[in-house]
Every structure is written in structure tokens, then in C-alpha cells.
Design a protein around this motif. Structure first.
Motif: not given
Lengths: 227, 227
Positions: B90-105
């Protein structure tokens, strides 16, 4: 025959749930919006009202929508984020679970705090200070400060501007609070002091200090929980 | 009147769902077990079959149980862990989301890898090496290795013996794979090499090296995804 119908009906409800989910994802219905009533949805999606009702229930079970009796159905504030999304309540070794949750917090939260030092807005810092005072008041008056504590850590997670961590923090925190007897807490002074240190570091934009302060805070917590 | 009945019925189904959940938590029904049929459950819990059916559907929506058509209802392998538990779709900004997921990883996985170096069993190391070879084969033959890659990282998470992280890794990984166009990958050699380094460090029980190798691996990935 009845079984067959039921089968068809269930998969139809699932399809309709999927359609509604897509309408929410594409922002046709946004967070907090009320969905159209059953009649209108049924005609919009060209299915029966029973199927709409079934689909809504499936979405409600996953907290995509919230059914408010007498008011209608609304898009949830955190669509898709359920109360215990990782199913941690099903892990039976609570002592090990508490330890492991703290281990994950120690991996994640100091880094989150460092990001907050970079990206927190003035409004967020003011809000943090307000929460910090509230928590101090509760501690000094021997009242439960757990809920406010979760708010505090969630606010820092939000201030990091990472989209994922604000979902993780409440899970980790509330999961801990679910399982641990917090009545034996003793390190109240340390909580007040380390909260202050975290805010000061975030306020001055010092990532390294913010990371270190959060690390210390969690280490105190870990002792406090006697894990 | 019908509305009232429906209301009572829904809350009853929720109560029954809760009861079944508790039976699963207390291990009366364990992971993989088949639940008794509707008749038996209805008589056991002293409610109608319709209520049982409704309750089961609610539990299935949250992946506490899995309904296998024609076979029956089973306790899920990961009860309560849904496909997208954080609602990331449901998070629409997929580019930011991908970056942030990598940050968490990057926050979580190097530490996980360090724990795996301490706690991995021989069987787990053998399994890692097997998966590593499979991934190398897939890469060399230009086939999609994403699924096996998720398995590899999940296995490391399991080897850490932390109860929480094996739930987090697939979420983070599959969420990434959902949103990113992986067709522009180029750093295949680096993937093979860094996977090897991770395993070697885990095998030799060197936590620091395992942490560093995972960190490097994720940094390569980050570049690969051109985030």
C-alpha cells in the motif's frame, strides 16, 4: 451442489477483495475514506451484495478496512498492518522471544535514531520533547508509561523518514510488552536520562551520538527486563 | 432484525476464531495439523456450523489456518504471518520504498550473519552450501535466482537462532522483488563471490567476517538495484 456454489462464491469474494484492494492502492479510496455502501459497491463491481459483504470481511480480517458498526466501512489508517503481523503470539517460548526481540531492536533502533538526527523536522523534535516530559511525569508518579514509550520510539522511527521502520517499531515494542512482566522495573532514572540524551543528540543533528544514546537506552532496557 | 442477527453472528464468529487461535497457541493443534471437521468443532465449541465456517474464514484471511479444498483445514506453517504483513504494497512510492527496505536490510542482516557464524549447525551449513551452488548454477545459466536467494537469506536468518528475524527476512526480500525491475542486473560475479564469503565466514565461526561479508553483499545489491 451447495459445496460447489460455496466454493465459487468464496473465490469470487476473494477476487472482489483483491479488486477493492487495488482501488485502495491506486488511491481511488484513500486512508480514512469511507467506502461506498454495499449497494453501490455491488453495482460498481457487478457482483451480489453477499459477495461484497464477504469480501469486506476478508479485508477487515487483514486490517485493510475497518468496519464501524452503524457508520460504515473505512480504509484503515495502516492498511494491511495487522495487530500482530509476524504472528509472534504463536511463538510459545516467551522468554527467548523477548530476548530475540530485544536483539532485533538493538540492530535496528540505534541506526533509526542516527537517521532521525539527520532528518527530524522541528515539529517532530517539539513533539518528542513533549512526549519525553509526559513519560517523565508518568514515571515520577508511578504510572504506566508503556503506551507513551511506544509513541516515543515510533515518533523517532517516523522522524528517520524511512517508510518501513515505523511499521516495525510498534510490533517489536508491543510484542515485548505483551509478554514481559514489567512490574519489576527499577531503572527509571536511567530511562529519563537516556531519553533526554537521545533527544539532545537528535536535536543537535549528531547521528553518532543519537545512535550511541539509543544503544545505551536499549541496553538499560535489556537489563531492566532481566533478559 | 436481520442486521442485529448478523452483528451477533459476526462477533460470535470472531470469538470462536479467538478460541481456535488459543487452541493453536496452546499447541492443542500444532503447525501442519488438520483441524477437526466442522461438525466436531461445532460440537466441541458449542456453536453452529455456520459460525465455525465463518471463524475459519477469518483465520484463513490472516494465514492462521490454510483451507485445502477437498482435504480440510490445516494449521498454517507460519501461523499469523501473512503474505505482506506490513502492508508494504500500500506504499505507493516504490522507489523510496526499495531504498528504505535496503536500508533496513543493511541494519539487520549483517548482524544476523554474525549470529549465524556463532550458532549455525553443521546441517545448516551444508544446506547453505547446497543453496549457494544452486544459485551459482542459475546465475551462470541466466535463470532467475530470486526465489533461491530468498531461501538462502532466510536460512542464514534461521541459523542465527533468533526467533524473530526469519519472519522479517522474507518480508523484506520479497517486498523488494515485488517492486524492482531486476532485469538490469550486472553484478553476477559479485553475488557469487560475496555469497561464498558469507558461507566461509559462517563456517569458520568468524562473526566479524560474517557481518562484514553480508554488509558487502548488500552494498553490491544496493548498487545492482541502482537505488
Amino acid at each position: 451442489m451447495l459445496k460447489q456454489e460455496e466454493k465459487l462464491n468464496q473465490s469470487l469474494a476473494q477476487q472482489v477483495a483483491k479488486q477493492l484492494e487495488e482501488l485502495i492502492m491506486t488511491k481511488e479510496y484513500q486512508v480514512g475514506d469511507q467506502l461506498p455502501n454495499e449497494f453501490d459497491l455491488a453495482s460498481k463491481l457487478d457482483v451480489g451484495r453477499g459477495t461484497i459483504r464477504e469480501a469486506i470481511k476478508l479485508l477487515a480480517a487483514r486490517n485493510v478496512v475497518v468496519i464501524k458498526r452503524g457508520l460504515g466501512t473505512f480504509v484503515s489508517d495502516n492498511p494491511g498492518l495487522t495487530e500482530d503481523p509476524l504472528g509472534l503470539t504463536f511463538i510459545t517460548d516467551k522468554k527467548k522471544l523477548s530476548h530475540d526481540l530485544m536483539e532485533v531492536r538493538l540492530m535496528v533502533e540505534p541506526n533509526i535514531s542516527a537517521l532521525a538526527a539527520q532528518y527530524a523536522t522541528n515539529d517532530e523534535i517539539i513533539e518528542m520533547e513533549k512526549l519525553c516530559l509526559e513519560i517523565e511525569y508518568l514515571i515520577q508518579n508511578n504510572k504506566n508509561h508503556e503506551e507513551k514509550d511506544i509513541e516515543f520510539h515510533t515518533l523517532i522511527a517516523k522522524a528517520s523518514k524511512n517508510l518501513v521502520v515505523p511499521s516495525l517499531i510498534p510490533i517489536i515494542q508491543s510484542a515485548i510488552s505483551l509478554f514481559i512482566d514489567l512490574t519489576h522495573r527499577s531503572l527509571k532514572e536511567e530511562t529519563i536520562e537516556t531519553h533526554r540524551k537521545i533527544i539532545d543528540a537528535i536535536k543537535s543533528g549528531n547521528s553518532e551520538a543519537a545512535k550511541e544514546a539509543m544503544y545505551q537506552h536499549l541496553q538499560y532496557n535489556k537489563k531492566e527486563l532481566s533478559i
